[in-house]
Enzyme design. Structure first.
Site, PDB file in Angstrom:
ATOM      1  N   LYS A 177       1.932  15.614  -1.914  1.00 52.66           N
ATOM      2  CA  LYS A 177       0.646  15.677  -2.609  1.00 52.66           C
ATOM      3  C   LYS A 177      -0.493  15.269  -1.676  1.00 52.66           C
ATOM      4  O   LYS A 177      -1.515  15.962  -1.588  1.00 52.66           O
ATOM      5  CB  LYS A 177       0.666  14.782  -3.852  1.00 52.66           C
ATOM      6  CG  LYS A 177      -0.623  14.810  -4.639  1.00 52.66           C
ATOM      7  CD  LYS A 177      -0.470  14.197  -6.009  1.00 52.66           C
ATOM      8  CE  LYS A 177      -0.680  12.721  -5.980  1.00 52.66           C
ATOM      9  NZ  LYS A 177      -0.714  12.117  -7.317  1.00 52.66           N
ATOM     10  N   ASP A 178      -0.332  14.161  -0.954  1.00 45.25           N
ATOM     11  CA  ASP A 178      -1.392  13.696  -0.058  1.00 45.25           C
ATOM     12  C   ASP A 178      -1.557  14.602   1.162  1.00 45.25           C
ATOM     13  O   ASP A 178      -2.655  14.735   1.697  1.00 45.25           O
ATOM     14  CB  ASP A 178      -1.124  12.262   0.394  1.00 45.25           C
ATOM     15  CG  ASP A 178      -1.335  11.266  -0.718  1.00 45.25           C
ATOM     16  OD1 ASP A 178      -1.944  11.622  -1.746  1.00 45.25           O
ATOM     17  OD2 ASP A 178      -0.883  10.118  -0.570  1.00 45.25           O
ATOM     18  N   TYR A 225      -3.861  -4.044  -6.275  1.00 43.39           N
ATOM     19  CA  TYR A 225      -5.126  -3.408  -6.640  1.00 43.39           C
ATOM     20  C   TYR A 225      -5.591  -3.968  -7.978  1.00 43.39           C
ATOM     21  O   TYR A 225      -4.835  -3.949  -8.949  1.00 43.39           O
ATOM     22  CB  TYR A 225      -4.941  -1.922  -6.928  1.00 43.39           C
ATOM     23  CG  TYR A 225      -4.421  -1.035  -5.858  1.00 43.39           C
ATOM     24  CD1 TYR A 225      -5.262  -0.109  -5.264  1.00 43.39           C
ATOM     25  CD2 TYR A 225      -3.082  -1.040  -5.492  1.00 43.39           C
ATOM     26  CE1 TYR A 225      -4.788   0.772  -4.314  1.00 43.39           C
ATOM     27  CE2 TYR A 225      -2.603  -0.172  -4.536  1.00 43.39           C
ATOM     28  CZ  TYR A 225      -3.458   0.730  -3.960  1.00 43.39           C
ATOM     29  OH  TYR A 225      -2.989   1.609  -3.018  1.00 43.39           O
ATOM     30  N   ARG A 284      -0.927   6.458   2.485  1.00 45.20           N
ATOM     31  CA  ARG A 284      -1.211   6.830   1.098  1.00 45.20           C
ATOM     32  C   ARG A 284      -2.706   7.093   0.977  1.00 45.20           C
ATOM     33  O   ARG A 284      -3.514   6.281   1.384  1.00 45.20           O
ATOM     34  CB  ARG A 284      -0.809   5.709   0.143  1.00 45.20           C
ATOM     35  CG  ARG A 284       0.689   5.428   0.125  1.00 45.20           C
ATOM     36  CD  ARG A 284       0.987   4.297  -0.859  1.00 45.20           C
ATOM     37  NE  ARG A 284       2.358   3.875  -0.816  1.00 45.20           N
ATOM     38  CZ  ARG A 284       3.274   4.194  -1.737  1.00 45.20           C
ATOM     39  NH1 ARG A 284       2.958   4.951  -2.754  1.00 45.20           N
ATOM     40  NH2 ARG A 284       4.501   3.733  -1.627  1.00 45.20           N
ATOM     41  N   ARG A 288       1.037 -29.335   0.940  1.00 45.81           N
ATOM     42  CA  ARG A 288       1.777 -28.498  -0.007  1.00 45.81           C
ATOM     43  C   ARG A 288       1.614 -27.014   0.270  1.00 45.81           C
ATOM     44  O   ARG A 288       2.427 -26.204  -0.135  1.00 45.81           O
ATOM     45  CB  ARG A 288       1.304 -28.775  -1.437  1.00 45.81           C
ATOM     46  CG  ARG A 288       1.516 -30.201  -1.876  1.00 45.81           C
ATOM     47  CD  ARG A 288       0.772 -30.484  -3.154  1.00 45.81           C
ATOM     48  NE  ARG A 288      -0.664 -30.353  -2.876  1.00 45.81           N
ATOM     49  CZ  ARG A 288      -1.606 -30.325  -3.817  1.00 45.81           C
ATOM     50  NH1 ARG A 288      -1.277 -30.395  -5.090  1.00 45.81           N
ATOM     51  NH2 ARG A 288      -2.876 -30.220  -3.488  1.00 45.81           N
ATOM     52  N   HIS A 339      -7.406   8.857  -2.207  1.00 45.24           N
ATOM     53  CA  HIS A 339      -7.432   9.098  -3.647  1.00 45.24           C
ATOM     54  C   HIS A 339      -8.739   8.671  -4.292  1.00 45.24           C
ATOM     55  O   HIS A 339      -9.382   7.732  -3.845  1.00 45.24           O
ATOM     56  CB  HIS A 339      -6.296   8.333  -4.328  1.00 45.24           C
ATOM     57  CG  HIS A 339      -4.949   8.628  -3.765  1.00 45.24           C
ATOM     58  ND1 HIS A 339      -3.985   7.664  -3.605  1.00 45.24           N
ATOM     59  CD2 HIS A 339      -4.398   9.779  -3.302  1.00 45.24           C
ATOM     60  CE1 HIS A 339      -2.898   8.200  -3.078  1.00 45.24           C
ATOM     61  NE2 HIS A 339      -3.125   9.481  -2.880  1.00 45.24           N
ATOM     62  N   HIS A 389     -10.136   6.469  -1.394  1.00 43.58           N
ATOM     63  CA  HIS A 389      -9.456   5.309  -0.812  1.00 43.58           C
ATOM     64  C   HIS A 389      -8.055   5.688  -0.352  1.00 43.58           C
ATOM     65  O   HIS A 389      -7.345   6.439  -1.023  1.00 43.58           O
ATOM     66  CB  HIS A 389      -9.363   4.197  -1.865  1.00 43.58           C
ATOM     67  CG  HIS A 389      -8.485   3.070  -1.436  1.00 43.58           C
ATOM     68  ND1 HIS A 389      -7.248   2.834  -2.010  1.00 43.58           N
ATOM     69  CD2 HIS A 389      -8.644   2.136  -0.476  1.00 43.58           C
ATOM     70  CE1 HIS A 389      -6.700   1.788  -1.419  1.00 43.58           C
ATOM     71  NE2 HIS A 389      -7.517   1.348  -0.488  1.00 43.58           N
TER      72      HIS A 389
END
Length: 183
Positions: free
Chosen positions: A168-169, A132, A59, A23, A62, A119
């Site tokens: 921003k990053d 997350y 990304r 399955r 942060h 991160h």
């Protein structure tokens, strides 16, 4: 679920142990009892998802400042990412060190990120989806970051040309100039 140490203090990789039959498979992705045996206390208050259309999307890096620092468990449900963490805990023996690992649909691994870590990730495939589990509510007034290519860390990203990075990053200030920003 298998838990493996990383070179950074208190950060771990969780590997699933799928049970398969005709399955498909079943696999445990979170077990408080297993985490507790490693000294990890994790209470999820948010579950977030990110979708990235293109490979070479970056990304991060942060984090949230105290008292809203957060733990995360990050998994890649579709595609593949290179996931990176930096230990920014001033008292830690691994302060200032980074660690990167590939998370993908195929390797069925997750990265546990303790409080006090920055991160970020880079997508390695188009149409990558990331999940997350987070221990703290998002608090914009305590959000901060480290530029992905900050010379203080020299992160060895798989790709550095043609990246898709938000303004921003791209514009976080140098970490060494803003070390008080992590407190």
């Amino acid at each position: 679920m298998i838990i493996e140490s990383t070179p950074l203090k208190d950060a771990f990789i969780f590997k699933q142990e799928p049970i398969e039959d005709e399955r498909g498979y079943f696999s445990r992705t979170f077990c408080r009892k297993t985490l507790n045996t490693y000294g990890i206390e994790f209470e999820m208050v948010q579950s977030n998802m990110a979708f990235n259309r293109y490979s070479k999307t970056l990304r991060g890096m942060h984090f949230q400042k105290p008292p809203f620092s957060e733990q995360k468990i990050v998994s890649c449900l579709q595609g593949a990412i290179y996931d990176v963490i930096i230990d920014i805990r001033l008292e830690s023996p691994t302060f200032g060190q980074w660690f990167g690992t590939m998370l993908s649909k195929n390797n069925m691994s997750s990265l546990y990120i303790p409080k006090g870590f920055a991160h970020g990730y880079q997508t390695l495939e188009d149409n990558s989806s990331i999940s997350y589990m987070v221990s703290e509510n998002y608090t914009p007034s305590h959000e901060s970051g480290i530029r992905w290519n900050d010379e203080a860390f020299k992160i060895d990203w798989p790709v550095t040309d043609g990246l898709l990075v938000s303004d921003k990053d791209r514009n976080w200030i140098d970490f060494r100039r803003d070390i008080d920003g992590i407190r």
